[in-house]
Design an enzyme around this catalytic site. Sequence first.
Site, PDB file in Angstrom:
ATOM      1  CD  GLU A  69       1.159  21.032 -26.377  1.00 33.57           C
ATOM      2  OE1 GLU A  69       0.220  20.811 -25.605  1.00 33.57           O
ATOM      3  OE2 GLU A  69       2.324  20.668 -26.135  1.00 33.57           O
TER       4      GLU A  69
ATOM      5  CG  HIS B  52       5.005  18.012 -23.802  1.00 37.53           C
ATOM      6  ND1 HIS B  52       5.824  18.938 -23.188  1.00 37.53           N
ATOM      7  CD2 HIS B  52       3.750  18.522 -23.751  1.00 37.53           C
ATOM      8  CE1 HIS B  52       5.093  19.959 -22.775  1.00 37.53           C
ATOM      9  NE2 HIS B  52       3.829  19.728 -23.106  1.00 37.53           N
TER      10      HIS B  52
END
Length: 264
Positions: free
Chosen positions: A183, A112
């Site tokens: 993302e 992430h």
Amino acid sequence: MSSSPPPSPPRRRIVGVSTKMYFSAARTKHYIQELLQIISSSSPSSSDLLSQLDIFIIPDHITLASVASQLAGTSILTGAQDAFYEDSGAFTGEVSPAVLAEVGCRIVELGHAERRRLFHETDADAARKAAAAARNGMIPLVCIGERTRIDNTTTAAVEECRPQVEAVLAAVPSDADVILAYEPVWAIGAAEPAGADYVVAVTRQLRNLECVRQRQGATRILYGGSAGPGLFEKLKDGVDGLFLGRFAHDPAQFYRTILEVAAA
């Protein structure tokens, strides 16, 4: 004479949420209870829709085992927010992927943008961790994305994402299921998600990378980054689902988005 790539395996739609570090243990328990109650009260037609996609919930490490127990007997997958790349050893403070699998974890989120920014994790780190997750029978969910939007074309975004994808797919078996969560870093926490045309263009090009096309296992692509209701209909030509954040911390809103993804 060059051989053609193998036919792409079927890809089920998928939608899920991470609670990051927002919830207390009590709130996590209540969240799962409320979501299961909503699902159990759904109409037969809604239940049919839910059977057509995968749903996952990624709580914090402390509550993961209890969440897995709460979700036992359902088709909802429990995930972890990270894992180490070794199964055991003198690694104080790290989380063993073998233990995660033992307590019922099915998906491991890796790479992430916050892990990369705050803890300086690299593509190589994400790849080693993805290999560990796959080795223990779990699905690596690897977050990828460009840090800044350089221009109105998608070329720079794809080129920045390419090594992130290639590193992970080189580390896991070709027949292992992998999820890529696209993302754009500049869209995480933003008031609006990245434009639909932009996301579809990037994800289509990522799916066409040779390292993806040549795989035997399914490679699903999610969109994350200010994702919410009404978005999947605009993105379905490029992605297989959504990776939700704070919007889905309301169980009713999460359920609403699940149905939208299933029905689109």
